[in-house]
Scaffold this motif. Structure first.
Motif, PDB file in Angstrom:
ATOM      1  N   PHE A 129      -3.835   1.573  13.954  1.00  0.00           N
ATOM      2  CA  PHE A 129      -3.095   1.077  12.799  1.00  0.00           C
ATOM      3  C   PHE A 129      -4.035   0.564  11.720  1.00  0.00           C
ATOM      4  O   PHE A 129      -3.783   0.757  10.532  1.00  0.00           O
ATOM      5  CB  PHE A 129      -2.110  -0.020  13.227  1.00  0.00           C
ATOM      6  CG  PHE A 129      -0.791   0.523  13.654  1.00  0.00           C
ATOM      7  CD1 PHE A 129       0.235   0.682  12.746  1.00  0.00           C
ATOM      8  CD2 PHE A 129      -0.575   0.892  14.963  1.00  0.00           C
ATOM      9  CE1 PHE A 129       1.460   1.199  13.134  1.00  0.00           C
ATOM     10  CE2 PHE A 129       0.633   1.411  15.358  1.00  0.00           C
ATOM     11  CZ  PHE A 129       1.657   1.562  14.446  1.00  0.00           C
ATOM     12  N   ASP A 130      -5.107  -0.099  12.127  1.00  0.00           N
ATOM     13  CA  ASP A 130      -6.088  -0.534  11.130  1.00  0.00           C
ATOM     14  C   ASP A 130      -6.670   0.665  10.396  1.00  0.00           C
ATOM     15  O   ASP A 130      -6.872   0.643   9.183  1.00  0.00           O
ATOM     16  CB  ASP A 130      -7.212  -1.340  11.796  1.00  0.00           C
ATOM     17  CG  ASP A 130      -6.803  -2.775  12.061  1.00  0.00           C
ATOM     18  OD1 ASP A 130      -5.946  -3.286  11.308  1.00  0.00           O
ATOM     19  OD2 ASP A 130      -7.327  -3.382  13.001  1.00  0.00           O
ATOM     20  N   TYR A 131      -6.940   1.723  11.158  1.00  0.00           N
ATOM     21  CA  TYR A 131      -7.479   2.935  10.537  1.00  0.00           C
ATOM     22  C   TYR A 131      -6.465   3.544   9.576  1.00  0.00           C
ATOM     23  O   TYR A 131      -6.795   3.957   8.469  1.00  0.00           O
ATOM     24  CB  TYR A 131      -7.851   3.950  11.616  1.00  0.00           C
ATOM     25  CG  TYR A 131      -8.399   5.244  11.057  1.00  0.00           C
ATOM     26  CD1 TYR A 131      -9.754   5.369  10.746  1.00  0.00           C
ATOM     27  CD2 TYR A 131      -7.565   6.332  10.820  1.00  0.00           C
ATOM     28  CE1 TYR A 131     -10.258   6.537  10.218  1.00  0.00           C
ATOM     29  CE2 TYR A 131      -8.067   7.508  10.292  1.00  0.00           C
ATOM     30  CZ  TYR A 131      -9.410   7.609   9.995  1.00  0.00           C
ATOM     31  OH  TYR A 131      -9.896   8.770   9.467  1.00  0.00           O
ATOM     32  N   LEU A 132      -5.204   3.588  10.019  1.00  0.00           N
ATOM     33  CA  LEU A 132      -4.155   4.151   9.174  1.00  0.00           C
ATOM     34  C   LEU A 132      -3.995   3.339   7.896  1.00  0.00           C
ATOM     35  O   LEU A 132      -3.857   3.891   6.799  1.00  0.00           O
ATOM     36  CB  LEU A 132      -2.839   4.187   9.953  1.00  0.00           C
ATOM     37  CG  LEU A 132      -1.625   4.739   9.220  1.00  0.00           C
ATOM     38  CD1 LEU A 132      -1.903   6.148   8.722  1.00  0.00           C
ATOM     39  CD2 LEU A 132      -0.417   4.752  10.143  1.00  0.00           C
ATOM     40  N   GLY A 133      -4.037   2.013   8.014  1.00  0.00           N
ATOM     41  CA  GLY A 133      -3.951   1.165   6.827  1.00  0.00           C
ATOM     42  C   GLY A 133      -5.105   1.414   5.875  1.00  0.00           C
ATOM     43  O   GLY A 133      -4.929   1.490   4.654  1.00  0.00           O
ATOM     44  N   PHE A 134      -6.292   1.570   6.460  1.00  0.00           N
ATOM     45  CA  PHE A 134      -7.477   1.853   5.637  1.00  0.00           C
ATOM     46  C   PHE A 134      -7.321   3.180   4.900  1.00  0.00           C
ATOM     47  O   PHE A 134      -7.651   3.295   3.715  1.00  0.00           O
ATOM     48  CB  PHE A 134      -8.716   1.881   6.526  1.00  0.00           C
ATOM     49  CG  PHE A 134      -9.932   2.446   5.856  1.00  0.00           C
ATOM     50  CD1 PHE A 134     -10.656   1.685   4.943  1.00  0.00           C
ATOM     51  CD2 PHE A 134     -10.346   3.739   6.125  1.00  0.00           C
ATOM     52  CE1 PHE A 134     -11.779   2.201   4.315  1.00  0.00           C
ATOM     53  CE2 PHE A 134     -11.468   4.264   5.506  1.00  0.00           C
ATOM     54  CZ  PHE A 134     -12.182   3.497   4.598  1.00  0.00           C
ATOM     55  N   LYS A 135      -6.806   4.206   5.596  1.00  0.00           N
ATOM     56  CA  LYS A 135      -6.632   5.525   4.969  1.00  0.00           C
ATOM     57  C   LYS A 135      -5.606   5.465   3.831  1.00  0.00           C
ATOM     58  O   LYS A 135      -5.787   6.082   2.786  1.00  0.00           O
ATOM     59  CB  LYS A 135      -6.204   6.564   6.005  1.00  0.00           C
ATOM     60  CG  LYS A 135      -7.257   6.885   7.042  1.00  0.00           C
ATOM     61  CD  LYS A 135      -8.499   7.511   6.422  1.00  0.00           C
ATOM     62  CE  LYS A 135      -8.254   8.914   5.910  1.00  0.00           C
ATOM     63  NZ  LYS A 135      -9.494   9.540   5.399  1.00  0.00           N
TER      64      LYS A 135
ATOM     65  N   LEU B 117       0.813  -1.209   0.000  1.00  0.00           N
ATOM     66  CA  LEU B 117       0.000   0.000   0.000  1.00  0.00           C
ATOM     67  C   LEU B 117       0.848   1.262   0.000  1.00  0.00           C
ATOM     68  O   LEU B 117       0.433   2.299  -0.493  1.00  0.00           O
ATOM     69  CB  LEU B 117      -0.911   0.039   1.235  1.00  0.00           C
ATOM     70  CG  LEU B 117      -1.969  -1.048   1.384  1.00  0.00           C
ATOM     71  CD1 LEU B 117      -2.731  -0.837   2.686  1.00  0.00           C
ATOM     72  CD2 LEU B 117      -2.937  -1.028   0.218  1.00  0.00           C
ATOM     73  N   TYR B 118       2.025   1.163   0.603  1.00  0.00           N
ATOM     74  CA  TYR B 118       2.818   2.372   0.825  1.00  0.00           C
ATOM     75  C   TYR B 118       4.283   1.986   0.918  1.00  0.00           C
ATOM     76  O   TYR B 118       4.635   0.965   1.490  1.00  0.00           O
ATOM     77  CB  TYR B 118       2.379   3.047   2.132  1.00  0.00           C
ATOM     78  CG  TYR B 118       3.075   4.342   2.443  1.00  0.00           C
ATOM     79  CD1 TYR B 118       2.530   5.557   2.058  1.00  0.00           C
ATOM     80  CD2 TYR B 118       4.281   4.350   3.127  1.00  0.00           C
ATOM     81  CE1 TYR B 118       3.168   6.753   2.345  1.00  0.00           C
ATOM     82  CE2 TYR B 118       4.928   5.537   3.420  1.00  0.00           C
ATOM     83  CZ  TYR B 118       4.368   6.741   3.025  1.00  0.00           C
ATOM     84  OH  TYR B 118       5.006   7.912   3.313  1.00  0.00           O
TER      85      TYR B 118
ATOM     86  N   LEU C 244      -8.071   5.926  -9.292  1.00  0.00           N
ATOM     87  CA  LEU C 244      -9.257   6.429  -9.992  1.00  0.00           C
ATOM     88  C   LEU C 244      -8.953   7.725 -10.735  1.00  0.00           C
ATOM     89  O   LEU C 244      -9.416   7.958 -11.856  1.00  0.00           O
ATOM     90  CB  LEU C 244     -10.402   6.654  -8.998  1.00  0.00           C
ATOM     91  CG  LEU C 244     -11.015   5.384  -8.398  1.00  0.00           C
ATOM     92  CD1 LEU C 244     -12.037   5.743  -7.321  1.00  0.00           C
ATOM     93  CD2 LEU C 244     -11.671   4.534  -9.483  1.00  0.00           C
ATOM     94  N   GLU C 245      -8.145   8.583 -10.100  1.00  0.00           N
ATOM     95  CA  GLU C 245      -7.772   9.836 -10.764  1.00  0.00           C
ATOM     96  C   GLU C 245      -6.969   9.566 -12.023  1.00  0.00           C
ATOM     97  O   GLU C 245      -7.187  10.202 -13.061  1.00  0.00           O
ATOM     98  CB  GLU C 245      -6.969  10.699  -9.794  1.00  0.00           C
ATOM     99  CG  GLU C 245      -7.808  11.281  -8.666  1.00  0.00           C
ATOM    100  CD  GLU C 245      -6.958  11.978  -7.623  1.00  0.00           C
ATOM    101  OE1 GLU C 245      -5.727  12.085  -7.843  1.00  0.00           O
ATOM    102  OE2 GLU C 245      -7.516  12.411  -6.600  1.00  0.00           O
ATOM    103  N   SER C 246      -6.068   8.614 -11.963  1.00  0.00           N
ATOM    104  CA  SER C 246      -5.268   8.286 -13.153  1.00  0.00           C
ATOM    105  C   SER C 246      -6.140   7.636 -14.218  1.00  0.00           C
ATOM    106  O   SER C 246      -5.950   7.839 -15.417  1.00  0.00           O
ATOM    107  CB  SER C 246      -4.109   7.358 -12.777  1.00  0.00           C
ATOM    108  OG  SER C 246      -4.595   6.116 -12.291  1.00  0.00           O
TER     109      SER C 246
ATOM    110  N   ASN D 168      -6.432   4.000  -3.702  1.00  0.00           N
ATOM    111  CA  ASN D 168      -7.565   3.804  -4.615  1.00  0.00           C
ATOM    112  C   ASN D 168      -7.947   5.105  -5.305  1.00  0.00           C
ATOM    113  O   ASN D 168      -8.251   5.125  -6.512  1.00  0.00           O
ATOM    114  CB  ASN D 168      -8.778   3.260  -3.850  1.00  0.00           C
ATOM    115  CG  ASN D 168      -8.570   1.832  -3.388  1.00  0.00           C
ATOM    116  OD1 ASN D 168      -7.736   1.115  -3.938  1.00  0.00           O
ATOM    117  ND2 ASN D 168      -9.302   1.415  -2.377  1.00  0.00           N
ATOM    118  N   ASN D 169      -7.943   6.210  -4.548  1.00  0.00           N
ATOM    119  CA  ASN D 169      -8.281   7.495  -5.146  1.00  0.00           C
ATOM    120  C   ASN D 169      -7.282   7.902  -6.218  1.00  0.00           C
ATOM    121  O   ASN D 169      -7.656   8.429  -7.274  1.00  0.00           O
ATOM    122  CB  ASN D 169      -8.346   8.582  -4.061  1.00  0.00           C
ATOM    123  CG  ASN D 169      -9.547   8.409  -3.151  1.00  0.00           C
ATOM    124  OD1 ASN D 169     -10.530   7.773  -3.524  1.00  0.00           O
ATOM    125  ND2 ASN D 169      -9.469   8.976  -1.952  1.00  0.00           N
TER     126      ASN D 169
END
Length: 258
Positions: free
Chosen positions: A234-240, A170-171, A250-252, A246-247
């Motif tokens: 951490f779950d929240y951070l992973g989700f963000k 993800l990062y 979608l932009e690309s 994903n955004n």
């Protein structure tokens, strides 16, 4: 009456013992109302095999069960050869009144100091959580969040797919290689939630795996003072991070349609 701290009193009236690394000091499933003082070594407190905090020389354990005659809330596993003293409730009941008053006063002072420390930790957790939730995540955001605990050079965030067998990045710009694969295998095969090495830290939140590469201040400092056990955060951070990824995708994709 001479004023002594709680550790000195447990040493004075209690018994001395040794335990090797890997042994259990106490198990919350078993009856144990003793109070403990660590002379040297380290103990890792765990809940359902998940590490909670590491305690070392000068620390007190078991004061709640000693006072209230209730089971221990956490398991205590020796992580470094341990020299300790312990006082049983039976021995306490046999002491004279002056000794009892000294011990109970010592526990009172100890609990008061613990409350002050807990308030500091909670303030820190709230600060970090608000920084994550209220701010956009950028390339320096994770480094800023952990700047007091780790000097971070690189970060890798992975989402689990099919348990621990596969990961989706993800990062981070770290390329998967033998070293990274070995780190991931180590934490998954040993069912650890956290692993601290000389220049890396891995945290497994359940849904995501976070790898921090850089200078680690110390395992004990991180375990006692950081927010690495705020799994929900951490779950929240992973989700963000996943949402951000994903955004961007979608932009690309939109640009191709024009």
């Amino acid at each position: 009456m001479e004023v002594q701290n709680l550790g000195q009193l447990i040493k004075k009236y209690g018994q001395k013992k040794f335990l090797e690394s890997g042994k259990m000091l106490f198990d919350c499933s078993k009856e144990d109302c003793n109070i403990y003082y660590i002379q040297s070594g380290h103990v890792l407190l765990e809940k359902n095999s998940i590490p909670v905090v590491s305690l070392g020389s000068g620390e007190i354990l078991g004061e709640k069960s000693f006072l209230e005659l209730v089971p221990k809330l956490l398991d205590a596993k020796v992580s470094e050869d341990l020299e300790y003293y312990f006082l049983t409730k039976e021995k306490f009941d046999q002491l004279n009144e002056d000794a009892k008053v000294s011990i109970l006063s010592g526990i009172g002072s100890f609990l008061t100091n613990r409350i002050y420390k807990l308030n500091d930790v909670l303030t820190k957790i709230n600060y970090y959580n608000s920084n994550i939730i209220l701010s956009d995540i950028d390339d320096e955001k994770l480094k800023n969040i952990f700047k007091n605990d780790i000097t971070i050079e690189e970060i890798l965030v992975l989402k689990k797919i099919n348990g621990n067998e596969n990961f989706h990045k993800l990062y981070g710009n770290i390329v998967f290689g033998d070293d990274v694969e070995k780190l991931l295998y180590t934490i998954s095969s040993q069912d650890n939630k956290i692993k601290v090495g000389k220049n890396y830290l891995i945290f497994d939140s359940g849904s995501y795996v976070f790898l921090f590469f850089g200078k680690i201040i110390s395992e004990k400092y991180i375990l006692e003072n950081s927010i690495l056990y705020s799994t929900g955060m951490f779950d929240y951070l992973g989700f963000k991070l996943e949402e951000k990824q994903n955004n961007e995708f979608l932009e690309s994709s939109d640009s191709f349609d024009e």
